[in-house]
Design a protein around this motif. Structure first.
Motif, PDB file in Angstrom:
ATOM      1  N   GLN A 475      -1.416  -4.355  32.350  1.00  0.00           N
ATOM      2  CA  GLN A 475      -1.928  -4.232  30.991  1.00  0.00           C
ATOM      3  C   GLN A 475      -0.786  -4.077  29.992  1.00  0.00           C
ATOM      4  N   THR A 476       0.225  -3.306  30.356  1.00  0.00           N
ATOM      5  CA  THR A 476       1.376  -3.126  29.468  1.00  0.00           C
ATOM      6  C   THR A 476       2.104  -4.448  29.249  1.00  0.00           C
ATOM      7  N   ALA A 477       2.270  -5.204  30.336  1.00  0.00           N
ATOM      8  CA  ALA A 477       2.937  -6.502  30.221  1.00  0.00           C
ATOM      9  C   ALA A 477       2.144  -7.429  29.301  1.00  0.00           C
ATOM     10  N   TYR A 478       0.819  -7.390  29.402  1.00  0.00           N
ATOM     11  CA  TYR A 478      -0.021  -8.245  28.564  1.00  0.00           C
ATOM     12  C   TYR A 478       0.100  -7.854  27.092  1.00  0.00           C
ATOM     13  N   GLU A 479       0.198  -6.574  26.817  1.00  0.00           N
ATOM     14  CA  GLU A 479       0.377  -6.123  25.441  1.00  0.00           C
ATOM     15  C   GLU A 479       1.731  -6.570  24.893  1.00  0.00           C
ATOM     16  N   ARG A 480       2.744  -6.628  25.759  1.00  0.00           N
ATOM     17  CA  ARG A 480       4.083  -7.048  25.329  1.00  0.00           C
ATOM     18  C   ARG A 480       4.172  -8.558  25.124  1.00  0.00           C
ATOM     19  N   PHE A 481       3.301  -9.307  25.784  1.00  0.00           N
ATOM     20  CA  PHE A 481       3.405 -10.758  25.786  1.00  0.00           C
ATOM     21  C   PHE A 481       3.418 -11.353  24.373  1.00  0.00           C
ATOM     22  N   PRO A 482       2.396 -11.106  23.531  1.00  0.00           N
ATOM     23  CA  PRO A 482       2.438 -11.694  22.180  1.00  0.00           C
ATOM     24  C   PRO A 482       3.537 -11.098  21.314  1.00  0.00           C
ATOM     25  N   LYS A 483       3.899  -9.852  21.551  1.00  0.00           N
ATOM     26  CA  LYS A 483       4.982  -9.241  20.784  1.00  0.00           C
ATOM     27  C   LYS A 483       6.306  -9.932  21.089  1.00  0.00           C
ATOM     28  N   LYS A 484       6.531 -10.207  22.379  1.00  0.00           N
ATOM     29  CA  LYS A 484       7.762 -10.889  22.760  1.00  0.00           C
ATOM     30  C   LYS A 484       7.810 -12.289  22.160  1.00  0.00           C
ATOM     31  N   TYR A 485       6.665 -12.982  22.191  1.00  0.00           N
ATOM     32  CA  TYR A 485       6.615 -14.320  21.590  1.00  0.00           C
ATOM     33  C   TYR A 485       6.975 -14.267  20.108  1.00  0.00           C
ATOM     34  N   ARG A 486       6.364 -13.320  19.382  1.00  0.00           N
ATOM     35  CA  ARG A 486       6.630 -13.230  17.939  1.00  0.00           C
ATOM     36  C   ARG A 486       8.090 -12.907  17.665  1.00  0.00           C
ATOM     37  N   ALA A 487       8.688 -12.065  18.509  1.00  0.00           N
ATOM     38  CA  ALA A 487      10.098 -11.712  18.318  1.00  0.00           C
ATOM     39  C   ALA A 487      10.987 -12.933  18.538  1.00  0.00           C
ATOM     40  N   LEU A 488      10.697 -13.702  19.573  1.00  0.00           N
ATOM     41  CA  LEU A 488      11.494 -14.890  19.839  1.00  0.00           C
ATOM     42  C   LEU A 488      11.287 -15.948  18.750  1.00  0.00           C
ATOM     43  N   ARG A 489      10.068 -16.049  18.228  1.00  0.00           N
ATOM     44  CA  ARG A 489       9.827 -16.993  17.136  1.00  0.00           C
ATOM     45  C   ARG A 489      10.626 -16.580  15.896  1.00  0.00           C
TER      46      ARG A 489
END
Length: 495
Positions: A475-489
């Motif tokens: 669940q923690t990894a899933y919460e990080r997933f869109p955050k990581k994408y936005r940071a890389l974008r």
């Protein structure tokens, strides 16, 4: 004994089946093929060397397997939406440009948005312009290959080209035309070139039909090439994903199909059009129904990539290779010891609509091992699917009936990850896929079986229930997933 011939051309394989009116499969055949990537962001296939070649090979094999039984109808599906320019003699003028994995038309998207405005495009098409849209790819040919454009009589898609080769008739189904934004009016179920008829010529897009309509009959030349009897009715057909849904008995309003393939594709059937800028809206194969759809650019292709990278292909077949991969995956705990993978190898489709997104790993340490990488890739694919499916369900109540299909359903970690992250209970359909759905459409189209009778053909091989107490690391990894994408974008935008 009356048989229905269904043939589906997928991204990497063509499949065909001969099915009777009870749903029994009398023969099946397959033919492998590949894709061409002439430049970054470009993905193509040769319509004759791949699509027509495979249809001829598969149809001939099936005909030889059951030589005496009458084939009463043919239906084809194929990858889509694709863009294939052909001349007045229906000869391809260049390789076909494939669906959303081909991201070349970014400038054309900007041009069309400037001309019409994003709000008008969404009002008309029920969709935003993305790499899944065929209109910008047609415009790309018009702008970048004027010599091809000048000779183009029709812009076809994959199955419409096969139908044209079989019958000499040019037609495209509403379900695929719905992805030719901004040229298709979703509310009016017709072409609409208002404001762009100087950019995309209205007379180059085919007449419209429903997937269950009869497009024409097999010509003498096509009969000689394929072994299909001359005069056999050929249906308009549809894309592979829609045929997959039919073949999995996903035909009623609020049914949901999760297709775990080389890419991910997810269809929710509705009884009226729904528009969501994160997703795709289009008509369904059957009149009076629509779809709200989502898709990821990679799924099985990402697991194949990590298997190759880790040297798991020992030349003893895909089954053995996949077994070794799953041994590694199960050797790491949920959450992959903090390693997070974004599987954006070819950009990402829904809900991000970012053709420039790229794959990445984060959370690597000196203790990160092969098993962690393998599990991170599988879970990353599951997280990307869950993100798309969650957007798909935001537009209404949770789908009461979920059917999972595709080769990825054998990856129990992937399917369980999606179930745990979305809360969906998935039933796995034991079906031969889109080719089987084509045969169902042929039987329905000729009025030999009803939709309900065709749906009863489908058997189910298993069920996957979501964990009532999902793993907190996952669940923690899933919460990080869109955050990581936005940071890389954000980093890309700085560059």
């Amino acid at each position: 004994m009356e048989l229905f011939l269904g043939i589906d051309v997928g991204t990497y394989e063509t499949k065909g089946v001969l099915v009777d009116a009870t749903g029994h499969v009398h023969a099946e055949a397959r033919s492998r093929h590949g894709i061409s990537t002439p430049a970054p962001g470009m993905v193509e296939q040769d319509a004759d060397a791949v699509w027509w070649h495979d249809l001829v090979e598969v149809a001939s094999t099936l005909r030889q397997a059951v030589p005496d039984a009458p084939i009463v109808a043919v239906a084809c599906s194929a990858i889509g939406p694709c863009v294939l320019p052909v001349d007045a003699e229906l000869r391809p003028l260049r390789p076909a440009i494939l669906y959303g994995v081909d991201t070349r038309a970014t400038e054309e998207i900007d041009l069309l948005e400037t001309r019409l405005g994003r709000e008008e495009i969404f009002r008309r098409a029920g969709n935003a312009l993305t790499s899944q849209s065929s209109g910008p790819k047609i415009l790309w040919i018009e702008r970048n290959e004027p010599e091809v454009a000048a000779r183009t009589r029709w812009y076809l898609t994959s199955q419409s080209y096969l139908v044209a080769r079989l019958t000499g008739q040019v037609v495209i189904d509403h379900a695929t035309a719905g992805y030719f934004h901004p040229c298709y009016d979703l509310a009016r179920l017709e072409w609409n070139f208002d404001g762009i008829d100087d950019l995309i010529r209205p007379d180059t897009l085919p007449p419209l039909g429903w997937s269950t309509d009869v497009a024409g009959t097999v010509t003498a030349a096509a009969a000689a090439a394929t072994g299909i009897p001359e005069g056999t009715p050929v249906l308009v057909g549809t894309t592979d994903a829609v045929a997959e849904a039919v073949g999995a008995s996903v035909m009623a309003a609020d049914d949901l199909m999760l297709m775990y393939g080389s890419s991910g594709y997810f269809i929710r059937v509705t009884d009226e059009p729904h528009a969501d800028p994160r997703l795709w809206a289009a008509p369904f194969a059957l009149p009076g129904r629509y779809v709200l759809a989502a898709g990821t650019s990679t799924a099985g292709t990402a697991t194949r990539w990590i298997a190759d990278l880790l040297g798991l292909d020992h030349g003893d077949g895909d089954t053995a290779m996949f077994g070794r991969l799953m041994e590694l995956v199960r050797a790491a705990p949920p959450g992959a010891n903090g390693v997070l993978h974004l599987p954006h190898f070819s950009g990402e489709r829904t809900p991000l609509h970012d053709a420039d997104a790229r794959a990445s790993f984060s959370g690597l340490t000196l203790s990160t091992g092969r098993a962690d990488l393998a599990r991170a890739v599988v879970e990353g694919v599951g997280q990307s699917i869950a993100l798309a499916v969650s957007a798909l369900l935001d537009g209404g109540a949770a789908a009461p009936r979920v059917v999972a299909i595709g080769g990825g359903t054998h990856n129990e970690v992937l399917v369980q990850t999606v179930g745990d992250l979305t809360g969906l209970h998935q039933r796995t359909a034991a079906t031969l896929g889109a080719a089987y759905g084509d045969a169902m459409l042929a039987a329905i189209g000729l009025g030999i079986v009803t939709e309900e009778q065709a749906a009863s053909w489908v058997a189910f091989s298993g069920e996957v229930a979501p964990d009532e107490d999902p793993n907190p690391q996952l669940q923690t990894a899933y919460e990080r997933f869109p955050k990581k994408y936005r940071a890389l974008r954000a980093l890309r935008e700085v560059d």
